[in-house]
Design a protein around this motif. Structure first.
Motif, PDB file in Angstrom:
ATOM      1  N   ALA A  22       0.815  -1.218   0.000  1.00 11.27           N
ATOM      2  CA  ALA A  22       0.000   0.000   0.000  1.00 11.27           C
ATOM      3  C   ALA A  22       0.847   1.264   0.000  1.00 11.27           C
ATOM      4  N   LEU A  23       2.123   1.157   0.351  1.00 11.93           N
ATOM      5  CA  LEU A  23       3.001   2.330   0.420  1.00 11.93           C
ATOM      6  C   LEU A  23       3.582   2.639  -0.953  1.00 11.93           C
ATOM      7  N   ASN A  24       2.722   2.939  -1.898  1.00 10.54           N
ATOM      8  CA  ASN A  24       3.132   3.337  -3.247  1.00 10.54           C
ATOM      9  C   ASN A  24       2.240   4.479  -3.703  1.00 10.54           C
ATOM     10  N   GLY A  25       2.773   5.667  -3.731  1.00 12.16           N
ATOM     11  CA  GLY A  25       1.967   6.800  -4.169  1.00 12.16           C
ATOM     12  C   GLY A  25       2.518   8.119  -3.678  1.00 12.16           C
ATOM     13  N   ILE A  26       1.647   9.111  -3.649  1.00 10.53           N
ATOM     14  CA  ILE A  26       2.005  10.467  -3.241  1.00 10.53           C
ATOM     15  C   ILE A  26       1.561  10.693  -1.801  1.00 10.53           C
ATOM     16  N   ILE A  27       2.419  11.304  -1.004  1.00  9.62           N
ATOM     17  CA  ILE A  27       2.046  11.707   0.347  1.00  9.62           C
ATOM     18  C   ILE A  27       2.301  13.205   0.497  1.00  9.62           C
ATOM     19  N   ALA A  28       1.485  13.841   1.328  1.00 10.39           N
ATOM     20  CA  ALA A  28       1.633  15.268   1.613  1.00 10.39           C
ATOM     21  C   ALA A  28       1.874  15.425   3.102  1.00 10.39           C
ATOM     22  N   VAL A  29       2.976  16.035   3.474  1.00 11.07           N
ATOM     23  CA  VAL A  29       3.321  16.208   4.880  1.00 11.07           C
ATOM     24  C   VAL A  29       3.583  17.682   5.160  1.00 11.07           C
ATOM     25  N   TYR A  30       3.496  18.036   6.429  1.00 13.94           N
ATOM     26  CA  TYR A  30       3.811  19.398   6.861  1.00 13.94           C
ATOM     27  C   TYR A  30       5.198  19.385   7.483  1.00 13.94           C
ATOM     28  N   LYS A  31       6.134  20.050   6.816  1.00 16.16           N
ATOM     29  CA  LYS A  31       7.505  20.106   7.347  1.00 16.16           C
ATOM     30  C   LYS A  31       7.613  21.262   8.334  1.00 16.16           C
ATOM     31  N   PRO A  32       8.005  20.994   9.571  1.00 15.66           N
ATOM     32  CA  PRO A  32       8.161  22.076  10.545  1.00 15.66           C
ATOM     33  C   PRO A  32       9.353  22.964  10.184  1.00 15.66           C
ATOM     34  N   PRO A  33       9.374  24.189  10.695  1.00 14.06           N
ATOM     35  CA  PRO A  33      10.548  25.047  10.476  1.00 14.06           C
ATOM     36  C   PRO A  33      11.753  24.545  11.254  1.00 14.06           C
ATOM     37  N   MET A  34      12.927  24.954  10.845  1.00 12.84           N
ATOM     38  CA  MET A  34      14.191  24.576  11.464  1.00 12.84           C
ATOM     39  C   MET A  34      14.453  23.073  11.381  1.00 12.84           C
ATOM     40  N   VAL A  35      13.822  22.411  10.429  1.00 11.11           N
ATOM     41  CA  VAL A  35      14.071  20.995  10.160  1.00 11.11           C
ATOM     42  C   VAL A  35      14.454  20.874   8.691  1.00 11.11           C
ATOM     43  N   THR A  36      15.554  20.212   8.400  1.00 17.01           N
ATOM     44  CA  THR A  36      15.987  20.052   7.017  1.00 17.01           C
ATOM     45  C   THR A  36      15.115  19.037   6.290  1.00 17.01           C
ATOM     46  N   GLY A 112       5.808  24.124   6.006  1.00 17.02           N
ATOM     47  CA  GLY A 112       4.568  23.999   5.259  1.00 17.02           C
ATOM     48  C   GLY A 112       4.469  22.720   4.452  1.00 17.02           C
ATOM     49  N   LEU A 113       3.644  22.791   3.412  1.00 19.22           N
ATOM     50  CA  LEU A 113       3.318  21.620   2.599  1.00 19.22           C
ATOM     51  C   LEU A 113       4.535  21.117   1.829  1.00 19.22           C
ATOM     52  N   MET A 114       4.778  19.816   1.955  1.00 19.18           N
ATOM     53  CA  MET A 114       5.836  19.171   1.189  1.00 19.18           C
ATOM     54  C   MET A 114       5.241  17.910   0.558  1.00 19.18           C
ATOM     55  N   VAL A 115       5.244  17.850  -0.775  1.00 15.31           N
ATOM     56  CA  VAL A 115       4.656  16.736  -1.519  1.00 15.31           C
ATOM     57  C   VAL A 115       5.765  15.765  -1.885  1.00 15.31           C
ATOM     58  N   CYS A 116       5.606  14.522  -1.464  1.00 16.97           N
ATOM     59  CA  CYS A 116       6.641  13.505  -1.670  1.00 16.97           C
ATOM     60  C   CYS A 116       6.057  12.279  -2.351  1.00 16.97           C
ATOM     61  N   GLY A 117       6.902  11.584  -3.080  1.00 22.20           N
ATOM     62  CA  GLY A 117       6.533  10.314  -3.679  1.00 22.20           C
ATOM     63  C   GLY A 117       7.251   9.195  -2.968  1.00 22.20           C
ATOM     64  N   ILE A 118       6.519   8.175  -2.581  1.00 22.98           N
ATOM     65  CA  ILE A 118       7.114   7.068  -1.853  1.00 22.98           C
ATOM     66  C   ILE A 118       7.035   5.801  -2.693  1.00 22.98           C
ATOM     67  N   ASN A 119       8.157   5.130  -2.826  1.00 24.39           N
ATOM     68  CA  ASN A 119       8.293   3.898  -3.618  1.00 24.39           C
ATOM     69  C   ASN A 119       7.772   4.109  -5.039  1.00 24.39           C
ATOM     70  N   GLY A 120       6.693   3.411  -5.439  1.00 22.51           N
ATOM     71  CA  GLY A 120       6.185   3.535  -6.806  1.00 22.51           C
ATOM     72  C   GLY A 120       5.637   4.907  -7.145  1.00 22.51           C
ATOM     73  N   GLY A 121       5.364   5.731  -6.138  1.00 20.52           N
ATOM     74  CA  GLY A 121       4.845   7.073  -6.387  1.00 20.52           C
ATOM     75  C   GLY A 121       5.900   8.060  -6.846  1.00 20.52           C
ATOM     76  N   ALA A 122       7.166   7.636  -6.862  1.00 23.73           N
ATOM     77  CA  ALA A 122       8.239   8.543  -7.279  1.00 23.73           C
ATOM     78  C   ALA A 122       8.065   9.004  -8.722  1.00 23.73           C
ATOM     79  N   LYS A 123       7.446   8.169  -9.567  1.00 24.60           N
ATOM     80  CA  LYS A 123       7.262   8.548 -10.972  1.00 24.60           C
ATOM     81  C   LYS A 123       6.357   9.764 -11.100  1.00 24.60           C
ATOM     82  N   TRP A 124       5.376   9.900 -10.176  1.00 22.78           N
ATOM     83  CA  TRP A 124       4.476  11.048 -10.240  1.00 22.78           C
ATOM     84  C   TRP A 124       5.177  12.337  -9.818  1.00 22.78           C
TER      85      TRP A 124
END
Length: 318
Positions: A22-36, A112-124
């Motif tokens: 199930a871990l194949n697709g796009i995820i949206a996370v909130y990146k806090p400040p002062m975190v790389t 703020g918003l950071m859009v990431c692709g995980i496993n098979g979602g990297a193509k998107w």
């Protein structure tokens, strides 16, 4: 649909193999400040590994043993192979098993918003980058002081008066900046802004630069002003954190004062906004799986937006 999804999630709680698929697709996370970005990436993968390894994982493969006198009937039996035991080879799921890349990179000072692709979602993620979608930010600044890094964490190098500055002065300068970038767009295309060709080009949609090193602002406006602090809403492309910090610094100079950026928050990118972003306290397997379902639905419903023609903006004819 809801019952089907809930039943699938119940299975995920017990079987790591189903969760992994199930871990194949796009995820949206909130990146806090002062975190790389790398720090946020490592945290996400670490928590996924922990959750997966707490589930029912694959048992060690069986080792076949044959014992006894070769001149007589020999005994054949099996036992768990120590060469495949988690105590020997480590946990079943490890960080190196994951592929996670980001579409809109956020630096350490940004949040703020950071859009990431995980496993098979990297193509998107590559398709999102190729679509050259604008990014929206809320940028906060403070009047009356300037730092050596143009950000609040830097060393203060200059102070100035600011009490005479009003909201309408900021609005005028923002409008002037936006008009200057609009002129720049058409100048790079070699067109007159008052021409019919410029109008026909504008109605086709946002003009996007071919060169990723050319920042472009589509909209900039002041949405809040409580002296000495103010907040700008900026829609742009090909930007970076230093460019946005410099924008706040230049605004202070044009106001005959100084200004420093104190916050940069991304609240929209491409098809996604903050409503989809998972806070750090919600970074766990079950929430990521639900988030993938939501984000993949948005991608599938708006797939045509990712198949747009090449950017309209071209380099100036020599």
């Amino acid at each position: 649909m809801i019952n089907t999804l809930s039943s699938k999630m119940e299975k995920l709680v017990f079987d790591s193999r189903i969760a992994w698929k199930a871990l194949n697709g796009i995820i949206a996370v909130y990146k806090p400040p002062m975190v790389t970005y790398l720090g946020a990436r490592d945290t996400i993968i670490h928590r996924l590994c922990e959750d997966l390894n707490c589930m029912r994982v694959r048992q060690p493969i069986k080792h076949v043993c044959i014992e006894g006198d070769t001149t007589k009937t020999m005994k054949v039996f099996t036992h768990s192979s120590y060469a495949d035991h988690p105590l020997v080879v480590g946990p079943r799921y490890q960080p190196k098993d994951f592929v996670l890349i980001c579409a809109n990179y956020l630096s350490r000072d940004m949040s703020g918003l950071m859009v990431c692709g995980i496993n098979g979602g990297a193509k998107w993620i590559h398709k999102l980058k190729d679509s050259k979608s604008p990014t929206s930010y809320r940028v906060k600044g403070v009047l009356g002081q300037a730092t050596d890094t143009y950000f609040i964490t830097g060393k203060v190098v200059e102070k100035s008066t600011y009490k005479y500055i009003k909201r309408d002065a900021i609005d005028k300068i923002c409008a002037s900046m936006q008009a200057a970038y609009q002129r720049k767009m058409f100048e790079l295309c070699g067109l007159d802004m008052q021409s019919q060709a410029a109008y026909e080009l504008a109605v086709q949609g946002p003009i996007r630069p071919v060169d990723i090193n050319i920042p472009m602002i589509y909209n900039i406006k002041c949405i809040d002003f409580k002296s000495p602090e103010f907040t700008l809403e900026i829609i742009c492309i090909n930007e970076n954190d230093m460019y946005l910090k410099t924008l706040v610094h230049d605004l202070g100079m044009q106001l005959h004062s100084v200004a420093t950026c104190i916050q940069i928050q991304c609240f929209r990118y491409a098809l996604f906004d903050l409503n989809f972003a998972l806070l750090k306290k919600h970074w766990e397997l079950k929430n990521f799986c639900n988030n993938i379902v939501q984000c993949n639905t948005i991608i599938n419903e708006n797939r045509y937006l990712l198949k747009q023609d090449s950017p309209i903006l071209i380099e100036r004819n020599k």
